[in-house]
Design an enzyme around this catalytic site. Structure first.
Site, PDB file in Angstrom:
ATOM      1  N   TYR A 113       0.919  -1.280   0.012  1.00 57.47           N
ATOM      2  CA  TYR A 113       0.113   0.018  -0.007  1.00 57.47           C
ATOM      3  C   TYR A 113       0.860   1.049   0.080  1.00 57.47           C
ATOM      4  O   TYR A 113       2.078   1.323   0.803  1.00 57.47           O
ATOM      5  CB  TYR A 113      -0.930   0.007   1.357  1.00 57.47           C
ATOM      6  CG  TYR A 113      -1.745   1.292   1.325  1.00 57.47           C
ATOM      7  CD1 TYR A 113      -2.844   1.402   0.896  1.00 57.47           C
ATOM      8  CD2 TYR A 113      -1.309   2.433   1.910  1.00 57.47           C
ATOM      9  CE1 TYR A 113      -3.930   2.487   0.929  1.00 57.47           C
ATOM     10  CE2 TYR A 113      -1.985   3.536   2.181  1.00 57.47           C
ATOM     11  CZ  TYR A 113      -3.329   3.405   1.495  1.00 57.47           C
ATOM     12  OH  TYR A 113      -4.055   4.631   1.606  1.00 57.47           O
ATOM     13  N   GLU A 201      -3.238   7.728  -3.864  1.00 57.59           N
ATOM     14  CA  GLU A 201      -3.226   6.539  -3.342  1.00 57.59           C
ATOM     15  C   GLU A 201      -3.015   5.234  -4.476  1.00 57.59           C
ATOM     16  O   GLU A 201      -3.799   5.585  -5.370  1.00 57.59           O
ATOM     17  CB  GLU A 201      -4.450   6.104  -2.586  1.00 57.59           C
ATOM     18  CG  GLU A 201      -4.730   4.769  -2.028  1.00 57.59           C
ATOM     19  CD  GLU A 201      -5.989   4.519  -1.301  1.00 57.59           C
ATOM     20  OE1 GLU A 201      -6.016   4.541   0.003  1.00 57.59           O
ATOM     21  OE2 GLU A 201      -6.916   4.288  -2.090  1.00 57.59           O
TER      22      GLU A 201
END
Length: 400
Positions: A113, A201
């Site tokens: 992530y 993101e």
């Protein structure tokens, strides 16, 4: 301002971040052809058909499907397009899907992530990374916070090389992966800072399986979510071109045209307030006295009579609204401006539901006189002595 995944991937590519090839489609036949094209041009044995909506959790809602043939791609596209997509981030009734991304699949060795957002405490951008990708970062923060690293980013100098190496080693990248991951971090920080982003993101960032050509695999972005500061769009023409009006509530889009901040809620008491903090307090006091707000509506500090009249049209256009509470503390937005807008709205739209008005501040006496004189034309209107009195009156009307 949110943009779609396919647009986010396009921006990543513009900044040199590798992503698997993909094709945007709008019907099942096009999805079938897209699979064939990706297989022919890139040798893709599998593809992913992904709903393009401004909401997260698409996989949980059935909006992301892995397919291994053109026929499966067509069936998956038909299934996703044929019904509203319901996820934890959509309204209960879901949202329609009109666009799909058919993307080439990759063989994944490990998922990570990676995101950059604004840290309100330190007042600077922060890079957040985790060795547990492909899942909600909030869940990781609860169950395994040790897997997350945070690194502040200078808004002037950007992400420094030593910071990127530190993060890469923390996440467990090795060999050539360290350089590839570090480069992606620098490019993502560059994208974030140059485009006035609120969030950039990548989830997941993946390492592909090793090959003879790439013995350490390759580091690429499989999915991306970008969000931008709407207040900066006057200088971000390229980003603004990605705006998709169909993803907004029609009333919210209409309000934006008049400089109003409007969000529809699930209650039945319409609110018209000046100032975001006062609007939140107004909704709180409505709930305190047993009511449910139907909207958040901030007319702002310098709203014109025309804009406030439009605000009433938006509220009254919501069939779930059974009463309206106006709460104005006059400053730049004078009380008499609001009073005139109430009178205009009564003439042009008509108040068929109870209306309770509480006014204080600049020109309040003028405003009260105007409303007193207009009482005959607005029989549904009452004046609240203060906010508590106004909230009690409107909730009593709804309960009656």
């Amino acid at each position: 301002m949110n943009i779609h995944e396919y647009q986010s991937r396009e921006m990543l590519q513009t900044f040199g971040i590798p992503v698997p090839p993909g094709i945007l489609v709008q019907n099942p036949v096009a999805a079938e052809k897209a699979f064939d094209e990706l297989q022919k041009r890139y040798g893709s044995a599998v593809c992913v058909v992904k709903a393009q909506v401004h909401a997260g959790g698409r996989g949980k809602g059935g909006g992301v499907k892995l397919v291994k043939s053109a026929e499966e791609a067509r069936k998956a596209a038909n299934d996703i397009l044929s019904k509203p997509l319901i996820t934890p981030q959509t309204p209960p009734e879901g949202v329609p899907v009109t666009k799909l991304l058919v993307a080439a699949g990759v063989e994944i060795e490990k998922e990570y992530y990676l995101a950059i957002t604004v840290d309100r405490v330190t007042a600077c951008p922060v890079l957040i990374a985790s060795s547990e990708g492909g899942m909600d970062i909030e869940e990781v923060a609860k169950t395994n916070p040790e897997a997350i690293i945070r690194e502040p980013i200078s808004a002037v100098a950007g992400l420094r090389a030593y910071q990127a190496r530190k993060i890469a080693y923390f996440l467990g990248f090795k060999g050539k992966q360290v350089r590839m991951a570090g480069k992606i971090m620098h490019q993502l920080a560059d994208l974030f800072l140059k485009n006035d982003a609120n969030l950039a993101e990548i989830n997941p960032l993946v390492v592909t399986k090793a090959t003879d050509e790439h013995p350490d695999g390759t580091v690429i972005a499989l999915d991306a979510k970008l969000n931008f500061d709407e207040n900066a769009m006057f200088r971000q023409d390229d980003v603004r071109s990605f705006e998709d009006p169909t993803e907004e509530e029609p009333a919210e889009r209409r309000a934006k045209q008049f400089g109003l901040s409007y969000i529809k809620l699930d209650g039945n008491i319409g609110c018209l307030v000046n100032g975001a903090g006062l609007a939140m307090s107004t909704m709180d006091i409505i709930k305190l006295h047993g009511g449910e707000p139907a909207n958040f509506l901030d007319v702002g500090g310098s709203a014109s009579e025309e804009a406030v009249t439009e605000a009433f049209r938006i509220i009254l256009g919501d069939e779930t609204v059974k009463g309206i509470l106006v709460n104005i503390f006059g400053g730049i937005a004078k009380c008499d401006t609001i009073a005139k807008a109430i009178i205009t709205a009564a003439k042009e739209v008509g108040f068929k539901v109870p209306l309770v008005v509480r006014l204080e501040g600049t020109n309040v006496e003028i405003a009260r006189k105007l409303l007193e004189e207009a009482k005959g034309d607005i029989p549904m209107m009452e004046i609240g002595k203060d906010l508590t009195d106004a909230a009690k009156k409107i909730t009593a009307h709804i309960a009656a």
